[in-house]
Scaffold this motif. Structure first.
Motif: not given
Length: 323
Positions: A283-289, A291-298, A303-306, A319-323
């Motif tokens: 969707q491109g509305e959230m950055n990686v940090t 997004t990580s927080s929104a799904i429960g990864y502190t 998160f990036a590794e998983a 994210r860059e692909t869909f911006l």
């Protein structure tokens, strides 16, 4: 069985299609005869025991193509557009858009059916039985799944499911390699191995769950547990808390959940978290940090590794692909 054996199966099929060679280099390009239809077939050999075929064509009239395979093989197909019917031993099967199909075949008689004036686009990956067995070996050298075990007394068996978000991203990457001039064989091989790994895991490995006797009421409670985990994705309850919430002991919850959904409670939650992360990044509305927080990864790094293990791509790149 050598790689040339499975290539002979492909040779026979494309001969029946009345294809004309266009050029031959690291790949083979074939085109439909202009009186039959329009489009092409591209054949790649990332390594000696693996053939990748990308087909994109349209027959002017409905076609039935009969084929007798010469050698056993395993084939993975991703249907991108159109549909194709396959008839084997009186049983009808369909390749439909958005489906991933894993096929096991020995020597058999098959008929392929195409609808006239309907574009058909598919990516296929073929490997010999020896390579399949190599892929099924564990680190100690033992093999849990045999080709003959999968086929049983049949000459053909097909597994199908809707394309998952992770497989969709991996497929896009392979298609980019197909269309990019100068793609190295190692790039294609890594991409194809990712697709094979996900298919084997989904169709063959995750399904090995012992039967657990569950009443209708048990199944309703376990389904309720799944819904709770999805609703509380960012802050899920512990397993004992979840058991109390649905009124089922934690042992039956654990064994019943795996029997119904093919994975553990938190394995399922992890999959759904990462699928939601993929959606949010697209969707491109959230950055990686965020997004990580929104799904429960502190921990964003964790998160990036998983995410990379599941989707086969870094979240930042998605994210860059869909911006």
């Amino acid at each position: 069985m050598s790689s040339t054996d499975i290539q002979e199966n492909f040779h026979l099929f494309f001969d029946r299609m009345n294809l004309e060679p266009q050029n031959v280099d690291q790949k083979t390009n074939l085109t439909l005869h202009p009186e039959v239809g329009e489009g092409y077939v591209r054949r790649f050999l990332p390594r000696y025991d693996m053939e990748v075929v990308v087909s994109d064509y349209t027959f002017y009239r409905s076609q039935n193509i009969s084929l007798s395979t010469k050698s056993p093989m395993v084939e993975l197909n991703f249907c991108l557009k159109g549909e194709r019917g396959i008839s084997v031993q009186g049983k009808e099967h369909q390749l439909l858009p958005g489906l991933c199909s894993l096929q096991f075949m020995s020597e058999m008689e098959a008929r392929f059916e195409y609808v006239g004036n309907e574009p058909f686009h598919i990516l296929g990956i073929g490997i010999p039985v020896s390579t399949f067995h190599q892929f099924m070996e564990e680190s100690n050298g033992e093999r849990s799944i045999e080709f003959g075990q999968v086929l049983g007394k049949q000459s053909f068996r097909i597994f199908q499911e809707k394309l998952s978000p992770a497989a969709s991203v991996a497929l896009q990457r392979v298609m980019q390699y197909v269309n990019k001039p100068g793609t190295k064989k190692i790039e294609m091989e890594i991409g194809v191995l990712g697709l094979l790994s996900m298919a084997f895991q989904s169709f063959l490995l995750d399904s090995e769950t012992a039967a657990v006797p569950l009443s209708k009421r048990d199944k309703e409670k376990i389904t309720q547990a799944r819904e709770i985990m999805l609703e509380c994705m960012a802050n899920p309850p512990s397993l004992p808390e979840l058991s109390r919430m649905i009124g089922l002991n934690d042992y039956k919850l654990k064994t019943g959940f795996k029997a119904m959904f093919g994975t553990t409670v938190f394995g399922y939650l992890r999959e759904k978290r990462l699928e939601k992360a993929l959606f949010l990044l697209q969707q491109g509305e959230m950055n990686v940090t965020e997004t990580s927080s929104a799904i429960g990864y502190t921990n964003t790094s964790y998160f990036a590794e998983a995410f990379r293990e599941k989707i086969w791509s870094q979240p930042k790149r998605i994210r860059e692909t869909f911006l």
